[in-house]
Write a protein that holds these residues in place. Structure first.
Motif, PDB file in Angstrom:
ATOM      1  N   LEU A 186      50.139  70.486  52.764  1.00 33.05           N
ATOM      2  CA  LEU A 186      49.056  69.977  53.602  1.00 33.05           C
ATOM      3  C   LEU A 186      49.145  68.460  53.627  1.00 33.05           C
ATOM      4  O   LEU A 186      49.048  67.804  52.589  1.00 33.05           O
ATOM      5  CB  LEU A 186      47.704  70.427  53.051  1.00 33.05           C
ATOM      6  CG  LEU A 186      46.499  70.295  53.973  1.00 33.05           C
ATOM      7  CD1 LEU A 186      46.683  71.142  55.228  1.00 33.05           C
ATOM      8  CD2 LEU A 186      45.221  70.717  53.257  1.00 33.05           C
ATOM      9  N   LEU A 187      49.371  67.887  54.819  1.00 35.53           N
ATOM     10  CA  LEU A 187      49.616  66.460  54.962  1.00 35.53           C
ATOM     11  C   LEU A 187      48.494  65.782  55.722  1.00 35.53           C
ATOM     12  O   LEU A 187      47.838  66.390  56.568  1.00 35.53           O
ATOM     13  CB  LEU A 187      50.935  66.218  55.712  1.00 35.53           C
ATOM     14  CG  LEU A 187      52.181  66.975  55.230  1.00 35.53           C
ATOM     15  CD1 LEU A 187      53.349  66.683  56.161  1.00 35.53           C
ATOM     16  CD2 LEU A 187      52.513  66.595  53.810  1.00 35.53           C
ATOM     17  N   ASP A 188      48.306  64.498  55.413  1.00 34.65           N
ATOM     18  CA  ASP A 188      47.434  63.671  56.243  1.00 34.65           C
ATOM     19  C   ASP A 188      48.040  63.597  57.637  1.00 34.65           C
ATOM     20  O   ASP A 188      49.266  63.507  57.804  1.00 34.65           O
ATOM     21  CB  ASP A 188      47.335  62.266  55.630  1.00 34.65           C
ATOM     22  CG  ASP A 188      46.489  61.335  56.464  1.00 34.65           C
ATOM     23  OD1 ASP A 188      45.263  61.363  56.320  1.00 34.65           O
ATOM     24  OD2 ASP A 188      47.090  60.593  57.272  1.00 34.65           O
ATOM     25  N   LEU A 189      47.209  63.627  58.676  1.00 37.54           N
ATOM     26  CA  LEU A 189      47.708  63.697  60.046  1.00 37.54           C
ATOM     27  C   LEU A 189      48.587  62.498  60.400  1.00 37.54           C
ATOM     28  O   LEU A 189      49.604  62.637  61.092  1.00 37.54           O
ATOM     29  CB  LEU A 189      46.539  63.810  61.030  1.00 37.54           C
ATOM     30  CG  LEU A 189      46.905  64.238  62.462  1.00 37.54           C
ATOM     31  CD1 LEU A 189      47.611  65.584  62.450  1.00 37.54           C
ATOM     32  CD2 LEU A 189      45.646  64.305  63.330  1.00 37.54           C
ATOM     33  N   ALA A 248      54.045  60.404  61.464  1.00 42.77           N
ATOM     34  CA  ALA A 248      55.112  59.441  61.160  1.00 42.77           C
ATOM     35  C   ALA A 248      56.421  60.142  60.791  1.00 42.77           C
ATOM     36  O   ALA A 248      57.508  59.598  61.020  1.00 42.77           O
ATOM     37  CB  ALA A 248      54.676  58.519  60.030  1.00 42.77           C
ATOM     38  N   MET A 249      56.343  61.340  60.244  1.00 42.30           N
ATOM     39  CA  MET A 249      57.551  62.055  59.844  1.00 42.30           C
ATOM     40  C   MET A 249      58.330  62.624  61.028  1.00 42.30           C
ATOM     41  O   MET A 249      59.527  62.900  60.915  1.00 42.30           O
ATOM     42  CB  MET A 249      57.179  63.210  58.889  1.00 42.30           C
ATOM     43  CG  MET A 249      56.774  62.766  57.510  1.00 42.30           C
ATOM     44  SD  MET A 249      56.468  64.211  56.431  1.00 42.30           S
ATOM     45  CE  MET A 249      56.067  63.404  54.894  1.00 42.30           C
ATOM     46  N   GLU A 250      57.646  62.833  62.159  1.00 42.34           N
ATOM     47  CA  GLU A 250      58.295  63.375  63.364  1.00 42.34           C
ATOM     48  C   GLU A 250      59.044  64.669  63.047  1.00 42.34           C
ATOM     49  O   GLU A 250      60.222  64.838  63.365  1.00 42.34           O
ATOM     50  CB  GLU A 250      59.237  62.341  63.987  1.00 42.34           C
ATOM     51  CG  GLU A 250      58.536  61.068  64.433  1.00 42.34           C
ATOM     52  CD  GLU A 250      59.479  60.068  65.084  1.00 42.34           C
ATOM     53  OE1 GLU A 250      60.715  60.216  64.906  1.00 42.34           O
ATOM     54  OE2 GLU A 250      59.000  59.153  65.775  1.00 42.34           O
ATOM     55  N   LEU A 251      58.335  65.576  62.425  1.00 40.30           N
ATOM     56  CA  LEU A 251      58.942  66.841  62.020  1.00 40.30           C
ATOM     57  C   LEU A 251      59.156  67.766  63.214  1.00 40.30           C
ATOM     58  O   LEU A 251      58.472  67.661  64.233  1.00 40.30           O
ATOM     59  CB  LEU A 251      58.049  67.545  61.002  1.00 40.30           C
ATOM     60  CG  LEU A 251      57.833  66.831  59.666  1.00 40.30           C
ATOM     61  CD1 LEU A 251      56.748  67.544  58.864  1.00 40.30           C
ATOM     62  CD2 LEU A 251      59.123  66.779  58.869  1.00 40.30           C
ATOM     63  N   HIS A 252      60.109  68.694  63.078  1.00 37.92           N
ATOM     64  CA  HIS A 252      60.322  69.712  64.098  1.00 37.92           C
ATOM     65  C   HIS A 252      60.766  71.000  63.413  1.00 37.92           C
ATOM     66  O   HIS A 252      61.251  70.991  62.279  1.00 37.92           O
ATOM     67  CB  HIS A 252      61.362  69.256  65.125  1.00 37.92           C
ATOM     68  CG  HIS A 252      62.687  68.886  64.521  1.00 37.92           C
ATOM     69  ND1 HIS A 252      63.637  69.806  64.151  1.00 37.92           N
ATOM     70  CD2 HIS A 252      63.202  67.664  64.215  1.00 37.92           C
ATOM     71  CE1 HIS A 252      64.697  69.189  63.648  1.00 37.92           C
ATOM     72  NE2 HIS A 252      64.455  67.885  63.680  1.00 37.92           N
ATOM     73  N   LEU A 253      60.598  72.118  64.080  1.00 36.24           N
ATOM     74  CA  LEU A 253      60.981  73.406  63.520  1.00 36.24           C
ATOM     75  C   LEU A 253      62.479  73.456  63.252  1.00 36.24           C
ATOM     76  O   LEU A 253      63.273  72.826  63.959  1.00 36.24           O
ATOM     77  CB  LEU A 253      60.588  74.536  64.468  1.00 36.24           C
ATOM     78  CG  LEU A 253      59.082  74.784  64.636  1.00 36.24           C
ATOM     79  CD1 LEU A 253      58.836  75.870  65.676  1.00 36.24           C
ATOM     80  CD2 LEU A 253      58.438  75.174  63.310  1.00 36.24           C
ATOM     81  N   ASN A 254      62.850  74.194  62.219  1.00 38.78           N
ATOM     82  CA  ASN A 254      64.242  74.380  61.789  1.00 38.78           C
ATOM     83  C   ASN A 254      64.863  73.122  61.193  1.00 38.78           C
ATOM     84  O   ASN A 254      66.072  73.070  60.971  1.00 38.78           O
ATOM     85  CB  ASN A 254      65.119  74.895  62.934  1.00 38.78           C
ATOM     86  CG  ASN A 254      64.655  76.254  63.430  1.00 38.78           C
ATOM     87  OD1 ASN A 254      64.266  77.101  62.638  1.00 38.78           O
ATOM     88  ND2 ASN A 254      64.671  76.434  64.744  1.00 38.78           N
ATOM     89  N   GLN A 255      64.029  72.120  60.918  1.00 33.62           N
ATOM     90  CA  GLN A 255      64.515  70.913  60.259  1.00 33.62           C
ATOM     91  C   GLN A 255      64.643  71.167  58.762  1.00 33.62           C
ATOM     92  O   GLN A 255      63.822  71.841  58.151  1.00 33.62           O
ATOM     93  CB  GLN A 255      63.537  69.760  60.504  1.00 33.62           C
ATOM     94  CG  GLN A 255      63.889  68.467  59.785  1.00 33.62           C
ATOM     95  CD  GLN A 255      62.889  67.358  60.084  1.00 33.62           C
ATOM     96  OE1 GLN A 255      62.044  67.501  60.965  1.00 33.62           O
ATOM     97  NE2 GLN A 255      62.986  66.272  59.359  1.00 33.62           N
TER      98      GLN A 255
END
Length: 346
Positions: free
Chosen positions: A245-248, A253-260
């Motif tokens: 659970l991350l701060d929004l 800022a992490m710019e996450l995406h699926l399958n990363q």
């Protein structure tokens, strides 16, 4: 989100490379073998007088091996007064004034030895230091151990290294060993070619063995965002599903995406243990086995093994943990909040 199986053809979990070389100290396996050798050596005595002497020497070994006492400290104890046979607490008087808690595993032998009538004497542990060292070397010789690896000081320091490997903080290990002077700390750090220094530097720089630093590598398999927070699900290469659970703002800022590919780390102080699976908001529970356990009067440091062989370390309050009556080999259930998980994108 509970731990769930996830079938995939991902590569095996990556391992950090560690330097190899000749072992210069007793590792945990060798310490256990030496402990068993001492038990056998005591029982091999053929006369009453020898049985008493060997029981006294065995008690010295146990105090050094599990309590980390200096040889001089152990020889100077009025053992009946210093050892609480109910709690396992040992008081070492000044100048090394401290209290250490012995593990349950060794207390049956200590209680047995202290039940001897001879243990009533304040001089029960009084021996010449040279005599004690020769006996330590003789017991270890049957295992093919060099004297430099099996003397009282080497065993005491091996206990300190054992605690560091169990992720006991360095300042706690210092207090446990009664290291009050910088010269004493430096001597320990330089022991066995600087093994303690390597462990301390590894834990502070993120270079500890990946099997016991509570990190798991996997891929991002789910994400949800709310007004203040974001939930990120990572399916690890060891087939576990862990949610962070991350701060929004941190999530954005992490710019996450699926399958990363990502790494998740579980905070050892946020893990909750129980003896039974209980419903609740925690992730899990998942069953684990206690591999090792070290307790002091306030905190307990455990190494747990998950069903797939992965290792997890945790820190618990001793007062709470004592109610669970855990020991090496106990089965427990562990859970943790999503707030107790950190995520590091690769």
């Amino acid at each position: 989100m509970a731990f769930m199986p996830f079938q995939n053809n991902m590569p095996a979990k990556r391992k950090r490379k560690t330097a190899k070389g000749p072992l210069k100290h007793l590792n945990r396996s060798m310490l256990e073998q030496l402990t068993l050798r001492w038990e056998a050596w005591e029982t091999e005595a053929t006369t009453t007088a020898k049985k008493i002497v060997r029981a006294r020497l065995h008690l010295l070994f146990l105090l050094i091996r599990y309590g980390g006492l200096r040889l001089g400290e152990a020889l100077g104890l009025n053992v009946r007064e210093a050892v609480d046979t109910v709690t396992g607490m040992v008081h070492i008087p000044a100048p090394g004034d401290r209290d250490v808690l012995l593990p349950i595993s060794c207390m049956k032998h200590i209680r047995r030895i202290l039940s001897l009538p001879e243990a009533e004497s304040a001089d029960f542990l009084r021996f010449d230091q040279g005599f004690v060292r020769r006996k330590f070397y003789a017991v270890a010789e049957g295992m093919g151990l060099a004297p430099g690896m099996a003397g009282p000081r080497a065993i005491r320091y091996a206990r300190g290294l054992e605690l560091l490997e169990l992720h006991v903080p360095f300042n706690v290990v210092q207090a446990f060993l009664g290291q009050q002077k910088s010269s004493q700390v430096a001597e320990f750090l330089d022991f066995a070619g600087g093994e303690a220094k390597r462990l301390v530097c590894g834990s502070t720089q993120g270079g500890a063995d990946e099997e016991t630093d509570n990190t798991f590598i996997g891929i991002v398999t789910g994400m949800k965002t709310g007004v203040r927070s974001a939930s990120v699900e990572v399916t690890t290469f060891s087939d576990l599903v862990i949610t962070a659970l991350l701060d929004l703002r941190e999530f954005t800022a992490m710019e996450l995406h699926l399958n990363q590919v990502a790494t998740v780390a579980i905070d050892p102080e946020r893990i909750i243990l129980s003896t039974e699976k209980t419903p609740g908001s925690l992730q899990g529970p998942v069953r684990a086995t206690v591999v090792s356990l070290h307790q002091d009067a306030v905190e307990s440091f455990l190494l747990l093994e998950l069903p797939d062989g992965e290792k997890v370390s945790t820190v618990q309050e001793t007062a709470f943990l004592s109610r669970l009556r855990l020991h090496q080999g106990s089965r427990v259930c562990l859970g943790f909040p999503a707030r107790g998980v950190r995520l590091y994108p690769d």
